[in-house]
Design an enzyme around this catalytic site. Structure first.
Site, PDB file in Angstrom:
ATOM      1  CB  SER A 107     -10.108   8.651   6.708  1.00 33.13           C
ATOM      2  OG  SER A 107     -11.055   8.606   5.790  1.00 33.13           O
ATOM      3  CB  THR A 156      -8.647  15.440   2.483  1.00 32.43           C
ATOM      4  OG1 THR A 156      -8.032  14.890   3.341  1.00 32.43           O
ATOM      5  CG2 THR A 156      -7.851  15.046   1.040  1.00 32.43           C
ATOM      6  CG  HIS A 280      -5.677  11.318  -1.900  1.00 33.85           C
ATOM      7  ND1 HIS A 280      -6.506  12.263  -1.233  1.00 33.85           N
ATOM      8  CD2 HIS A 280      -6.128  10.103  -1.540  1.00 33.85           C
ATOM      9  CE1 HIS A 280      -7.436  11.485  -0.617  1.00 33.85           C
ATOM     10  NE2 HIS A 280      -7.397  10.273  -1.016  1.00 33.85           N
TER      11      HIS A 280
HETATM   12  C1  FNR Z   1      -5.610   7.269   1.266  1.00 37.45           C
HETATM   13  N1  FNR Z   1      -5.553   8.537   1.635  1.00 37.45           N
HETATM   14  C2  FNR Z   1      -6.551   9.064   2.099  1.00 37.45           C
HETATM   15  N2  FNR Z   1      -6.506  10.411   2.467  1.00 37.45           N
HETATM   16  C3  FNR Z   1      -7.357  11.171   3.104  1.00 37.45           C
HETATM   17  O1  FNR Z   1      -7.312  12.467   3.296  1.00 37.45           O
HETATM   18  N3  FNR Z   1      -8.598  10.679   3.251  1.00 37.45           N
HETATM   19  C4  FNR Z   1      -8.979   9.341   2.878  1.00 37.45           C
HETATM   20  O2  FNR Z   1     -10.079   8.877   3.227  1.00 37.45           O
HETATM   21  C5  FNR Z   1      -7.686   8.562   2.465  1.00 37.45           C
HETATM   22  N4  FNR Z   1      -7.937   7.233   2.022  1.00 37.45           N
HETATM   23  C6  FNR Z   1      -6.817   6.456   1.715  1.00 37.45           C
HETATM   24  C7  FNR Z   1      -7.018   5.172   1.560  1.00 37.45           C
HETATM   25  C8  FNR Z   1      -5.918   4.282   0.946  1.00 37.45           C
HETATM   26  C9  FNR Z   1      -5.983   3.026   0.603  1.00 37.45           C
HETATM   27  C10 FNR Z   1      -4.870   5.163   0.713  1.00 37.45           C
HETATM   28  C11 FNR Z   1      -3.432   4.225   0.178  1.00 37.45           C
HETATM   29  C12 FNR Z   1      -4.726   6.329   0.750  1.00 37.45           C
HETATM   30  C13 FNR Z   1      -4.140   9.114   1.215  1.00 37.45           C
HETATM   31  C14 FNR Z   1      -3.225   9.166   2.482  1.00 37.45           C
HETATM   32  O3  FNR Z   1      -3.681   9.883   3.463  1.00 37.45           O
HETATM   33  C15 FNR Z   1      -2.072   9.597   2.146  1.00 37.45           C
HETATM   34  O4  FNR Z   1      -1.803  10.993   1.392  1.00 37.45           O
HETATM   35  C16 FNR Z   1      -1.222   8.707   1.216  1.00 37.45           C
HETATM   36  O5  FNR Z   1      -1.474   7.326   1.465  1.00 37.45           O
HETATM   37  C17 FNR Z   1       0.328   8.999   1.393  1.00 37.45           C
HETATM   38  O6  FNR Z   1       1.186   8.232   0.474  1.00 37.45           O
HETATM   39  P1  FNR Z   1       1.611   6.675   0.758  1.00 37.45           P
HETATM   40  O7  FNR Z   1       2.617   6.774   1.900  1.00 37.45           O
HETATM   41  O8  FNR Z   1       0.528   5.714   0.482  1.00 37.45           O
HETATM   42  O9  FNR Z   1       2.803   6.509  -0.450  1.00 37.45           O
END
Ligand code: FNR
Length: 396
Positions: A107, A156, A280
């Site tokens: 990220s 994203t 997300h």
């Molecule tokens: C995320 N996700 C996320 N996505 C992204 O594109 N940039 C980011 O900075 C973040 N940050 C982030 C922080 C935290 C704490 C979480 C839990 C999620 C979303 C991530 O990439 C992904 O789409 C989801 O986490 C997938 O779902 P599951 O596996 O957590 O159920």
């Protein structure tokens, strides 16, 4: 570290190991967490075919993702601020991904800078772009990612504003996160109940900065970083940016956050190589579709021209089987590896990857499918709707 029995076990142990505010940042979703639950329920609505008597020793889990060889079709989704969970954060993820032969996305909101992460990741790595510091800031990040050796750029599109994460609000946490005395003082009693976490956090110098907010080598300026994060929401990326970045970026271009087939089509028309079906993790729009529910229409629309990755709610080997059977090339995990990180740092991340991928290997044998590349619609059926008068315990 004791191995995990399952991702659910990792979550349970992370809940004990982390202060509740940190656990909730990871575990929570938006609004009533309906979207987050739908991600799981969408998997429950399908069954896997079982073919018996098929002879093979070990299922072949290997595949590729836009030309990158994968030891298994499970990659790491980009998650911000992992340093809150464990100071090693993205470095732990980078090392595990490299060791296990898979790909990781990192990220813009990483705790460590993209240059430091790149040094730790010898395997394929993609950089996830937010417009930190507006369009000019984003262009600088893209240039840095290119120089550091990232081969994929992940845009994203589902985060034009931060979703309504009420667990965070209840802890007094808002975004961009501030390290102000008031917040720390308010959270102190619960932080002190987790001395191991707190000791690590203090020794590492309170790692809650964004490593990418300043150029490598430049002094960290927290006020500037927070202004840059705020600037991100003044000019979130849109389709013209995808077009512009396609011209600028020679590597793999990935659009993440797609649920609607019309958006998938648009991404492909603008030159995306990979589309990530994602909500997300249910942290953005409340009441959005579960990702497995959205997947078939996206695959029908663009599956012939690009590879599709699914994330959201993947917790079991059979979830991976279902996503691949419905046309995903690979799945990405977010929270599962953060739970592992919270329990055991790098070892914990590896333990989560193992429990999921070993489960996939076992499930492939039980289903009688010798290779993940053979998974197709034949391997999956829709379950009948549960009868509403059945006791819910029987439905689960
Ligand atoms: C995320 N996700 C996320 N996505 C992204 O594109 N940039 C980011 O900075 C973040 N940050 C982030 C922080 C935290 C704490 C979480 C839990 C999620 C979303 C991530 O990439 C992904 O789409 C989801 O986490 C997938 O779902 P599951 O596996 O957590 O159920």
């Amino acid at each position: 570290m004791k191995p995990f029995i399952s991702v659910t076990d990792a979550r349970r142990r992370a809940r004990r190991a982390l202060p509740s505010s940190v656990f909730d940042v990871v575990d929570g979703g938006s609004d009533d967490e309906v979207t987050m639950r739908r991600n799981r329920e969408a998997f429950e609505g399908w069954s896997v075919s079982q073919r018996v008597g098929v002879e093979f020793d070990r299922a072949d889990l290997t595949t590729t993702l836009h030309g990158n060889p994968l030891a298994a079709p499970v990659v790491f989704a980009p998650c911000g601020l992992t340093g809150l969970v464990h100071p090693d954060g993205e470095l732990a993820v980078a090392r595990v991904a490299s060791r296990r032969g898979t790909l990781a996305m990192f990220s813009t909101f990483s705790t460590h800078s993209l240059e430091t992460i790149a040094l730790a990741a010898s395997g394929p790595k993609w950089f996830q772009l937010y417009f930190l510091g507006g369009r000019a800031g984003a262009d600088q990040l893209v240039a840095r990612a290119e120089t550091a050796g990232f081969t994929g750029l992940v845009i994203t599109l589902d985060t034009s504003v931060v979703g309504n994460r009420e667990r965070d609000l209840a802890h007094g946490i808002s975004y961009p996160m501030e390290r102000d005395v008031g917040t720390v003082a308010r959270l102190l009693p619960q932080l002190m109940r987790h001395p191991r976490w707190l000791g690590r956090f203090l020794r590492a110098g309170l790692p809650m900065d964004m490593g990418n907010a300043s150029d490598p080598g430049a002094a960290r300026d927290r006020r500037a970083a927070s202004d840059m994060a705020a600037g991100m929401f003044e000019s979130p990326p849109g389709w013209p940016d995808v077009e512009r970045l396609r011209e600028r970026w020679g590597g793999t271009l990935v659009v993440k956050g797609v649920l609607d087939p019309r958006d998938a089509r648009r991404a492909v028309e603008l030159g995306a190589d990979v589309v990530v079906v994602s909500n997300h993790g249910g942290r953005q729009l409340g009441s959005a579709m579960g990702t497995l529910q959205a997947l078939p229409a996206v695959v029908a629309e663009v599956g012939d021209s690009v590879e599709v990755v699914l994330d959201g709610g993947v917790r079991r080997g059979t979830d991976v089987v279902k996503a691949l059977a419905l046309g995903a090339r690979a799945v990405a995990i977010g929270r599962p590896y953060l739970y592992g990180l919270g329990v055991g740092g790098e070892q914990g991340v590896e333990a989560v990857w193992s429990v999921l991928v070993d489960g996939l290997a076992r499930d492939m044998r039980l289903a009688g499918c010798p290779s993940v590349r053979q998974l197709s619609g034949e391997w999956i059926q829709r379950c009948p709707e549960p009868r509403s008068n059945e006791p819910s315990a029987m439905r689960r």
